[in-house]
Design a protein around this motif. Structure first.
Motif, short mmCIF file in Angstrom:
data_model
loop_
_atom_site.label_atom_id
_atom_site.label_comp_id
_atom_site.label_asym_id
_atom_site.label_seq_id
_atom_site.Cartn_x
_atom_site.Cartn_y
_atom_site.Cartn_z
N PRO A 175 85.56 49.16 -15.46
CA PRO A 175 85.40 47.81 -14.54
C PRO A 175 86.43 47.32 -13.91
O PRO A 175 86.62 46.75 -12.75
N GLY A 176 87.55 47.03 -14.66
CA GLY A 176 88.84 46.84 -14.17
C GLY A 176 89.46 47.60 -12.92
O GLY A 176 89.91 47.30 -12.19
N LYS A 194 89.64 46.75 -8.97
CA LYS A 194 90.80 46.74 -8.33
C LYS A 194 91.13 47.93 -7.18
O LYS A 194 92.19 48.23 -6.59
N SER A 195 89.87 48.55 -7.19
CA SER A 195 89.78 49.77 -6.14
C SER A 195 90.76 50.88 -6.65
O SER A 195 91.62 51.47 -5.55
N ILE A 196 91.05 51.00 -7.95
CA ILE A 196 91.82 52.17 -8.37
C ILE A 196 90.82 53.43 -8.80
O ILE A 196 90.03 53.24 -9.51
N PHE A 197 91.26 54.51 -8.37
CA PHE A 197 90.41 55.77 -8.69
C PHE A 197 90.90 56.33 -9.92
O PHE A 197 92.36 56.65 -10.17
N LEU A 198 90.22 56.55 -11.02
CA LEU A 198 90.46 57.18 -12.18
C LEU A 198 90.04 58.64 -12.31
O LEU A 198 88.82 58.76 -12.05
N LEU A 252 96.82 50.03 -14.87
CA LEU A 252 96.08 49.27 -14.22
C LEU A 252 96.94 47.98 -13.83
O LEU A 252 96.77 47.61 -12.66
N THR A 253 97.64 47.36 -14.57
CA THR A 253 98.61 46.50 -14.32
C THR A 253 99.42 46.53 -13.31
O THR A 253 99.78 45.71 -12.34
N SER A 296 96.31 48.62 -5.71
CA SER A 296 95.04 48.93 -4.87
C SER A 296 95.05 50.19 -4.28
O SER A 296 96.11 50.63 -3.48
N GLU A 297 93.91 51.04 -4.24
CA GLU A 297 93.91 52.08 -3.55
C GLU A 297 94.96 53.25 -4.08
O GLU A 297 95.19 54.14 -3.12
#
Length: 465
Positions: A333-334, A338-342, A370-371, A375-376
């Motif tokens: 969810p985090g 933040k629109s980060i692809f895992l 994540l921190t 983004s992107e």
């Protein structure tokens, strides 16, 4: 020994010669008829023959006498010469006359005593050498002429020098830090004991030494020189600084939410509670700061528990792929917000570890990515086998870390970007917890980073047998 033998031989021959001469004189007096022979030379030839025979007999007898009397003395002399050379294993043959046997036995007792004394001395020297070389502290002895007479390996290692650079040289000629040279000069010139703490730079490292110097006194209070002992307290200084930083950071981290909670609470009590939107906004802030305070206290207690000497993980065969997938579900969810692809690239791997603790490790690494990621961007997690280890690699495209800061990355409350991590709600303890949990699993942790490119954390864990 040869001159003794020659003197003894000549003495025996002389006595036999005198005996024969007397014998011949008696014969010539008792038998005068022989002197009236037609050829008086016959008796002289006869006497010469008897004399030669007597000489041969006397030589044989002398040889045996010398062998009996002189050989033990010669053997004892050779043994004594060997003892003088330092060969304390030499022994004399205990044979011959009573006097020779006693002399040989005495020499052998002396040789055995010397051998035992030498063995004890060598053992004591080896013990002393072993003690000096492995004492942990640096040691240097300087004689009364000011030359270095003894130096151990820790001293050479501490100052990055070799034996040739130090041994036999004047202490004033040594290429050592000025503060240490001044301390040695003070002890040497005053001939009094002294102690001090000094610090200096060796290459890129800062050294802190606790040094002690004292005069060396011999018999009759004769001054022989000085001894310098130095103990490296750099690690203690570092730990002391970490403790001070920890106290300061804890105070700061606790003060921030407490100040916020207190300020907004006082504002509400002053009448702001009557404004419903303001009330809800302030209560939301107070709740957020309370959660942050609770999380900080929880992480502090968790880290304290992990750092305890008796801490152990519940090691068992664990599916590392399932552990990472579960941690990814919790952090997703985090990442999505933040629109980060895992990106996950996971092979089936069984490790020996505690699944709950391993989830905590992966969660902290993903939360750190994540921190510090924009983004992107992409956070990649790989799991695979390498020889007899499982490799977990977490790679982000974040701000990166300076090479000089990597060693401090796992210190409590250390932050690469304080503003960003604090605004994200982090406590600054996540990577410290990761480090201690990985070590508790008998694993290894490696960090590679480049500023502006990203950071890669690599964990090596033992496979389940």
């Amino acid at each position: 020994m040869k001159s003794f033998r020659h003197r003894l031989l000549m003495m025996i021959i002389g006595w036999i010669g005198l005996l024969l001469a007397g014998l011949f004189l008696i014969i010539s007096q008792l038998f005068p008829i022989y002197t009236q022979l037609e050829n008086p030379m016959t008796i002289w030839w006869l006497l010469l023959l008897l004399f030669v025979i007597a000489m041969i007999i006397s030589t044989v007898i002398s040889y045996h006498i010398i062998k009996i009397q002189a050989q033990p003395i010669e053997n004892v002399t050779e043994t004594a010469l060997e003892l003088v050379k330092g060969n304390y294993r030499a022994r004399a043959v205990e044979s011959g006359t009573v006097g020779a046997v006693q002399l040989s036995a005495t020499i052998n007792v002396l040789a055995r005593n010397l051998q035992e004394i030498t063995a004890v001395r060598q053992m004591e020297q080896e013990r002393l050498k072993t003690l000096i070389e492995n004492m942990g502290s640096s040691l240097m002895m300087i004689n009364r002429q000011g030359r270095v007479s003894l130096v151990n390996k820790p001293f050479l290692k501490e100052l990055e020098m070799s034996t040739e650079d130090v041994q036999g040289k004047l202490y004033k000629e040594l290429n050592i830090p000025e503060v240490l040279a001044d301390f040695i000069e003070k002890v040497f010139m005053t001939e009094t004991a002294d102690r001090d703490q000094i610090d200096f730079a060796i290459g890129l490292h800062q050294k802190h030494l606790d040094v002690y110097g004292a005069p060396v006194m011999g018999e009759h209070e004769r001054w022989l020189g000085v001894v310098i002992v130095a103990h490296d307290i750099s690690e203690l200084k570092r730990l002391e600084q970490i403790r001070k930083d920890f106290v300061a950071n804890v105070s700061h981290e606790l003060r921030t939410p407490v100040t916020s909670i207190k300020g907004f609470s006082e504002t509400l009590l002053d009448g702001a509670y009557e404004d419903t939107p303001t009330l809800l906004s302030f209560l939301e802030i107070i709740s957020k700061e309370s959660n942050r305070l609770e999380l900080l206290i929880k992480d502090l207690l968790e880290l304290s528990k992990i750092e305890h000497a008796g801490f152990q993980v519940n090691a068992q065969p664990a599916d590392m792929k399932a552990v990472i997938e579960r941690a990814a579900d919790m952090i997703y969810p985090g990442m999505e917000e933040k629109s980060i692809f895992l990106k996950l690239q996971l092979e089936p791997v069984m490790v020996l570890g505690d699944p709950d603790r391993l989830i905590q490790v992966v969660m902290n690494l993903l939360a750190n990515a994540l921190t510090y990621s924009a983004s992107e961007t992409t956070v990649e997690v790989r799991l695979y086998k390498e020889k007899d280890e499982a490799v977990i690699r977490v790679k982000d495209e974040g701000i990166g870390i300076e090479a000089s800061e990597i060693n401090r990355l796992f210190e409590r409350f250390y932050r690469v970007d304080r503003a960003r991590s604090r605004n994200s709600g982090g406590t600054g303890l996540g990577l410290s917890i990761v480090k201690h949990l990985v070590e508790a699993h008998h694993g290894k942790l490696k960090v590679d980073s480049e500023v502006g490119v990203g950071t890669t954390f690599t964990i090596y864990l033992p496979l389940a047998s």
